[in-house]
Design a protein around this motif. Structure first.
Motif, PDB file in Angstrom:
ATOM      1  N   UNK A 235       0.844  -1.208   0.000  1.00 52.97           N
ATOM      2  CA  UNK A 235       0.000   0.000   0.000  1.00 52.97           C
ATOM      3  C   UNK A 235       0.875   1.253   0.000  1.00 52.97           C
ATOM      4  N   UNK A 236       1.915   1.260   0.799  1.00 49.57           N
ATOM      5  CA  UNK A 236       2.814   2.417   0.845  1.00 49.57           C
ATOM      6  C   UNK A 236       3.507   2.628  -0.500  1.00 49.57           C
ATOM      7  N   UNK A 237       3.974   1.546  -1.117  1.00 50.47           N
ATOM      8  CA  UNK A 237       4.644   1.662  -2.410  1.00 50.47           C
ATOM      9  C   UNK A 237       3.702   2.161  -3.503  1.00 50.47           C
ATOM     10  N   UNK A 238       2.424   1.774  -3.413  1.00 49.90           N
ATOM     11  CA  UNK A 238       1.435   2.187  -4.419  1.00 49.90           C
ATOM     12  C   UNK A 238       0.745   3.503  -4.051  1.00 49.90           C
TER      13      UNK A 238
ATOM     14  N   UNK B 245      -4.754   3.272  -0.303  1.00 47.73           N
ATOM     15  CA  UNK B 245      -5.385   3.015   0.977  1.00 47.73           C
ATOM     16  C   UNK B 245      -5.649   1.538   1.159  1.00 47.73           C
ATOM     17  N   UNK B 246      -5.764   1.134   2.426  1.00 44.45           N
ATOM     18  CA  UNK B 246      -5.995  -0.279   2.738  1.00 44.45           C
ATOM     19  C   UNK B 246      -7.061  -0.413   3.809  1.00 44.45           C
TER      20      UNK B 246
ATOM     21  N   UNK C 199      -8.609  -6.562   7.757  1.00 46.88           N
ATOM     22  CA  UNK C 199      -9.504  -7.512   8.430  1.00 46.88           C
ATOM     23  C   UNK C 199     -10.960  -7.366   8.004  1.00 46.88           C
ATOM     24  N   UNK C 200     -11.192  -7.238   6.718  1.00 48.87           N
ATOM     25  CA  UNK C 200     -12.581  -7.052   6.267  1.00 48.87           C
ATOM     26  C   UNK C 200     -13.380  -8.335   6.447  1.00 48.87           C
ATOM     27  N   UNK C 201     -14.681  -8.147   6.691  1.00 46.00           N
ATOM     28  CA  UNK C 201     -15.588  -9.289   6.833  1.00 46.00           C
ATOM     29  C   UNK C 201     -16.644  -9.296   5.727  1.00 46.00           C
ATOM     30  N   UNK C 202     -16.709  -8.216   4.934  1.00 43.42           N
ATOM     31  CA  UNK C 202     -17.663  -8.157   3.819  1.00 43.42           C
ATOM     32  C   UNK C 202     -17.232  -7.096   2.814  1.00 43.42           C
ATOM     33  N   UNK C 203     -17.527  -7.358   1.546  1.00 41.55           N
ATOM     34  CA  UNK C 203     -17.345  -6.383   0.469  1.00 41.55           C
ATOM     35  C   UNK C 203     -18.703  -5.724   0.254  1.00 41.55           C
ATOM     36  N   UNK C 204     -18.767  -4.410   0.458  1.00 38.83           N
ATOM     37  CA  UNK C 204     -20.028  -3.678   0.301  1.00 38.83           C
ATOM     38  C   UNK C 204     -20.131  -3.106  -1.111  1.00 38.83           C
ATOM     39  N   UNK C 205     -19.015  -2.534  -1.597  1.00 44.87           N
ATOM     40  CA  UNK C 205     -18.951  -2.000  -2.960  1.00 44.87           C
ATOM     41  C   UNK C 205     -17.497  -2.083  -3.409  1.00 44.87           C
ATOM     42  N   UNK C 206     -17.197  -1.476  -4.528  1.00 41.01           N
ATOM     43  CA  UNK C 206     -15.839  -1.544  -5.055  1.00 41.01           C
ATOM     44  C   UNK C 206     -14.795  -0.880  -4.187  1.00 41.01           C
ATOM     45  N   UNK C 207     -15.218   0.023  -3.306  1.00 42.29           N
ATOM     46  CA  UNK C 207     -14.283   0.735  -2.438  1.00 42.29           C
ATOM     47  C   UNK C 207     -14.715   0.744  -0.977  1.00 42.29           C
ATOM     48  N   UNK C 208     -15.823   0.093  -0.673  1.00 40.70           N
ATOM     49  CA  UNK C 208     -16.351   0.099   0.691  1.00 40.70           C
ATOM     50  C   UNK C 208     -16.396  -1.316   1.241  1.00 40.70           C
ATOM     51  N   UNK C 209     -15.947  -1.430   2.491  1.00 39.24           N
ATOM     52  CA  UNK C 209     -15.841  -2.734   3.136  1.00 39.24           C
ATOM     53  C   UNK C 209     -16.404  -2.652   4.554  1.00 39.24           C
TER      54      UNK C 209
ATOM     55  N   UNK D  21     -15.981   1.022   6.058  1.00 42.45           N
ATOM     56  CA  UNK D  21     -14.873   1.910   5.727  1.00 42.45           C
ATOM     57  C   UNK D  21     -14.774   2.024   4.208  1.00 42.45           C
ATOM     58  N   UNK D  22     -14.406   3.198   3.766  1.00 44.81           N
ATOM     59  CA  UNK D  22     -14.256   3.442   2.330  1.00 44.81           C
ATOM     60  C   UNK D  22     -12.806   3.801   2.036  1.00 44.81           C
ATOM     61  N   UNK D  23     -12.249   3.196   1.011  1.00 42.77           N
ATOM     62  CA  UNK D  23     -10.903   3.512   0.555  1.00 42.77           C
ATOM     63  C   UNK D  23     -11.067   4.408  -0.665  1.00 42.77           C
ATOM     64  N   UNK D  24     -10.508   5.609  -0.615  1.00 42.97           N
ATOM     65  CA  UNK D  24     -10.771   6.590  -1.671  1.00 42.97           C
ATOM     66  C   UNK D  24      -9.650   6.714  -2.700  1.00 42.97           C
ATOM     67  N   UNK D  25      -8.607   5.920  -2.584  1.00 42.22           N
ATOM     68  CA  UNK D  25      -7.518   5.995  -3.555  1.00 42.22           C
ATOM     69  C   UNK D  25      -7.875   5.200  -4.818  1.00 42.22           C
ATOM     70  N   UNK D  26      -7.207   5.467  -5.927  1.00 39.84           N
ATOM     71  CA  UNK D  26      -7.518   4.742  -7.170  1.00 39.84           C
ATOM     72  C   UNK D  26      -7.307   3.226  -7.063  1.00 39.84           C
TER      73      UNK D  26
END
Length: 168
Positions: A108-111, A114-115, A118-128, A141-146
């Motif tokens: 994640x740091x090299x790219x 965002x990370x 310990x996710x337990x479900x995928x809600x959308x393409x960027x939300x877990x 939680x939402x990850x807002x990076x590309x």
């Protein structure tokens, strides 16, 4: 829209069962990202692991090098970051094992991505969905990076079953 990469842990016999829930999560995430699931296999003498992984994903990219025989996050992270870029992946998933938790933050740091851990479900393409307050509550939680990275709790995703046809 892009591919979803999944870091697959292997042994000398083949794919480790701890990677199967990560494949399930990657398949769910791929529905939102619109691309294939690409398995990333690293190590020394990875032939059996790559062959086994092909039963579960659309494509396998293997990195077979004696220098990768011992799992060191410092060695694996640059290779995984490069693989994500070259595969055109918009997400990278790994199991929340000690290995996954060690290497993914470095990727994640090299790219500069965002990370979600310990996710337990995928809600959308960027939300877990992930546990918080010592597991007493769930948060979205939402990850807002590309590029999105996530470690997957193995007990919350069913182990993947082999696909109808082996991947490339």
């Amino acid at each position: 829209m892009g591919a979803v990469a999944v870091f697959l842990e292997i042994s000398s016999e083949g794919l480790r069962s701890t990677s199967l829930p990560a494949i399930t999560a990657a398949r769910e995430l791929a529905k939102h990202h619109g691309g294939p699931v690409v398995g990333l296999v690293l190590g020394g003498d990875v032939g059996a692991g790559a062959t086994d992984a092909a039963k579960y994903v659309d494509k396998v990219i293997k990195f077979d090098d004696p220098g990768l025989r011992a799992m060191l996050a410092e060695s694996y992270a640059p290779v995984l970051a490069s693989a994500v870029k070259s595969a055109g992946a918009t997400a990278l998933v790994a199991s929340a094992t000690s290995t996954g938790k060690d290497v993914l933050p470095r990727v994640a740091a090299l790219l500069e991505a965002g990370q979600a851990s310990d996710i337990v479900a995928v809600v959308s393409g960027k939300t877990f969905r992930r546990p918080t307050y010592a597991g007493n509550a769930l948060a979205e939680v939402e990850v807002t990076t590309p590029i999105v990275l996530a470690t997957v709790r193995q007990t919350d995703f069913a182990p993947a079953t082999p696909a109808a046809a082996a991947g490339a």
